[in-house]
Design a protein around this motif. Sequence first.
Motif, PDB file in Angstrom:
ATOM      1  N   LYS A  18       0.901  -1.074   0.128  1.00  0.00           N
ATOM      2  CA  LYS A  18      -0.165   0.022   0.014  1.00  0.00           C
ATOM      3  C   LYS A  18       0.993   1.178   0.125  1.00  0.00           C
ATOM      4  CE  LYS A  18      -3.619   2.084   2.829  1.00  0.00           C
ATOM      5  NZ  LYS A  18      -4.647   2.112   3.755  1.00  0.00           N
ATOM      6  N   GLY A  31      -2.978   3.473   8.846  1.00  0.00           N
ATOM      7  CA  GLY A  31      -3.633   3.315  10.326  1.00  0.00           C
ATOM      8  C   GLY A  31      -2.524   3.494  11.342  1.00  0.00           C
ATOM      9  N   ARG A  88       6.948  -4.685  12.658  1.00  0.00           N
ATOM     10  CA  ARG A  88       6.974  -6.070  12.299  1.00  0.00           C
ATOM     11  C   ARG A  88       8.394  -6.306  11.860  1.00  0.00           C
ATOM     12  NH1 ARG A  88       2.772  -5.730  13.913  1.00  0.00           N
ATOM     13  NH2 ARG A  88       0.693  -6.568  12.877  1.00  0.00           N
ATOM     14  N   ARG A 112      -7.164  -1.264  13.781  1.00  0.00           N
ATOM     15  CA  ARG A 112      -7.775  -2.681  13.814  1.00  0.00           C
ATOM     16  C   ARG A 112      -8.194  -2.918  15.338  1.00  0.00           C
ATOM     17  NH1 ARG A 112      -3.298  -6.276  10.712  1.00  0.00           N
ATOM     18  NH2 ARG A 112      -3.611  -5.201   8.918  1.00  0.00           N
ATOM     19  N   GLU A 146      -4.657  -5.141  17.778  1.00  0.00           N
ATOM     20  CA  GLU A 146      -3.640  -5.111  17.099  1.00  0.00           C
ATOM     21  C   GLU A 146      -2.572  -5.953  17.761  1.00  0.00           C
ATOM     22  OE1 GLU A 146      -1.986  -4.545  14.516  1.00  0.00           O
ATOM     23  OE2 GLU A 146      -1.727  -2.177  14.487  1.00  0.00           O
TER      24      GLU A 146
HETATM   25  P1  GDP Z   1      -0.306  -8.080   9.003  1.00  0.00           P
HETATM   26  O1  GDP Z   1       0.970  -8.196   9.931  1.00  0.00           O
HETATM   27  O2  GDP Z   1      -0.262  -9.704   8.598  1.00  0.00           O
HETATM   28  O3  GDP Z   1      -1.462  -7.803   9.427  1.00  0.00           O
HETATM   29  O4  GDP Z   1       0.138  -7.363   7.850  1.00  0.00           O
HETATM   30  P2  GDP Z   1      -0.135  -5.939   7.107  1.00  0.00           P
HETATM   31  O5  GDP Z   1       0.761  -5.435   6.288  1.00  0.00           O
HETATM   32  O6  GDP Z   1      -1.625  -5.931   6.828  1.00  0.00           O
HETATM   33  O7  GDP Z   1      -0.086  -4.844   8.426  1.00  0.00           O
HETATM   34  C1  GDP Z   1       1.100  -4.863   9.195  1.00  0.00           C
HETATM   35  C2  GDP Z   1       0.695  -3.513  10.209  1.00  0.00           C
HETATM   36  O8  GDP Z   1       0.834  -2.384   9.501  1.00  0.00           O
HETATM   37  C3  GDP Z   1      -0.211  -3.901  11.073  1.00  0.00           C
HETATM   38  O9  GDP Z   1       0.223  -3.746  12.444  1.00  0.00           O
HETATM   39  C4  GDP Z   1      -1.368  -2.734  10.782  1.00  0.00           C
HETATM   40  O10 GDP Z   1      -2.115  -2.450  11.702  1.00  0.00           O
HETATM   41  C5  GDP Z   1      -0.222  -1.773  10.174  1.00  0.00           C
HETATM   42  N1  GDP Z   1      -0.909  -0.809   9.300  1.00  0.00           N
HETATM   43  C6  GDP Z   1      -0.940   0.620   9.484  1.00  0.00           C
HETATM   44  N2  GDP Z   1      -1.537   1.217   8.591  1.00  0.00           N
HETATM   45  C7  GDP Z   1      -1.938   0.239   7.593  1.00  0.00           C
HETATM   46  C8  GDP Z   1      -2.738   0.253   6.303  1.00  0.00           C
HETATM   47  O11 GDP Z   1      -3.332   1.269   5.962  1.00  0.00           O
HETATM   48  N3  GDP Z   1      -2.987  -1.085   5.861  1.00  0.00           N
HETATM   49  C9  GDP Z   1      -2.479  -2.123   6.436  1.00  0.00           C
HETATM   50  N4  GDP Z   1      -2.596  -3.167   5.859  1.00  0.00           N
HETATM   51  N5  GDP Z   1      -1.732  -2.061   7.544  1.00  0.00           N
HETATM   52  C10 GDP Z   1      -1.319  -1.097   8.283  1.00  0.00           C
END
Ligand code: GDP
Length: 324
Positions: A191, A210, A216, A277, A280
């Motif tokens: 994104k 968000g 991570r 979310r 989280e």
């Molecule tokens: P996940 O670890 O499998 O949930 O992978 P994601 O790439 O969807 O999300 C990683 C982290 O990024 C999570 O802690 C989300 O809350 C955070 N995050 C912050 N903003 C965003 C957003 O706009 N989209 C997504 N997908 N994650 C976000």
Amino acid sequence: MARRALITGITGQDGSYLAEHLVSEGYEVWGLVRGQSNPRVARLPKDIHLVRGDLLDQGSLISAVEKVRPDEVYNLGAISFVPMSWEQAELTAEVTGMGVLRMLEAIRVCSSRGGEIRFYQASSSEMFGQVRETPQTEVTPFHPRSPYGVAKAYGHFLTQNYRESYGMYAVSGILFNHESPRRGAEFVTRKVSLGVARIKLGLATELRLGNLEARRDWGFAGDYVRAMHLMLQAAKPEDYVIGTGRTQSVRELVEAAFSAAGLDWERYVIADQALHRPAEVDLLCADPKKARTQLGWEPTVPFEELIAMMVESDLRLLSEGGDP
Ligand code: GDP
């Protein structure tokens, strides 16, 4: 004769890298596909064989395994986007959780007629959720924070249980977040890389995200599929944590991505409470020592390089009018 591998989720990011890796290792690669209507199926390389089946349908999996007679099955198919798992919690349990049971049963039934079938389950660092310790290892307890994490924990324990109950060669790779230019556009890395490319090309003026403080352990998907294959070649079936051992925040990801395009992120990024979310996962960081010492596996692409690779790829894609 070439070894045969059956992959579920072959049209996804990991499925595509794994298929390429296994073809390069001389495998005959089969992908389980639900139907012909998915446009991503039509885009699969011609050297990938297709077999019809669905993780929701036990009979179809038995037929697929009987037809392909694989040496190795890689179960990558899942509802994998965490926010969607709250919206479709039951479907997530059925596909991401019960799908593992159905595939293990198909393998158990078919291999009882002779020939070992090794099984790889795509477990996830999301199982650690509200982490009990950092870094996370193969023995860190789970505390999942989403219906997705709960479904993955079920699949993880079931894979262990079939190994212990039936002596099957069944293993789980607990993979931390892994990304690439092929990552689905809803995940935060992609994104952001797409958002940066749109802003750079004048196609957008802002990027709404968000929680910027979540951390991570992000690695390159191409490295992680090598680990999947190595796990199934080991002398003994065991579970492994796969990650880089480093952790970055979403904010650091954003900084790295905008700076790769020569932009200042603070001018464009809007933190939107609506994108937070219900529960989280604040911090994930792998301890991949076991994989390093027992499998000889190492990640090769550092974080900044990975993010720059994704931004460059999306700049190219969008400037050529491509479809993310
Ligand atoms: P996940 O670890 O499998 O949930 O992978 P994601 O790439 O969807 O999300 C990683 C982290 O990024 C999570 O802690 C989300 O809350 C955070 N995050 C912050 N903003 C965003 C957003 O706009 N989209 C997504 N997908 N994650 C976000």
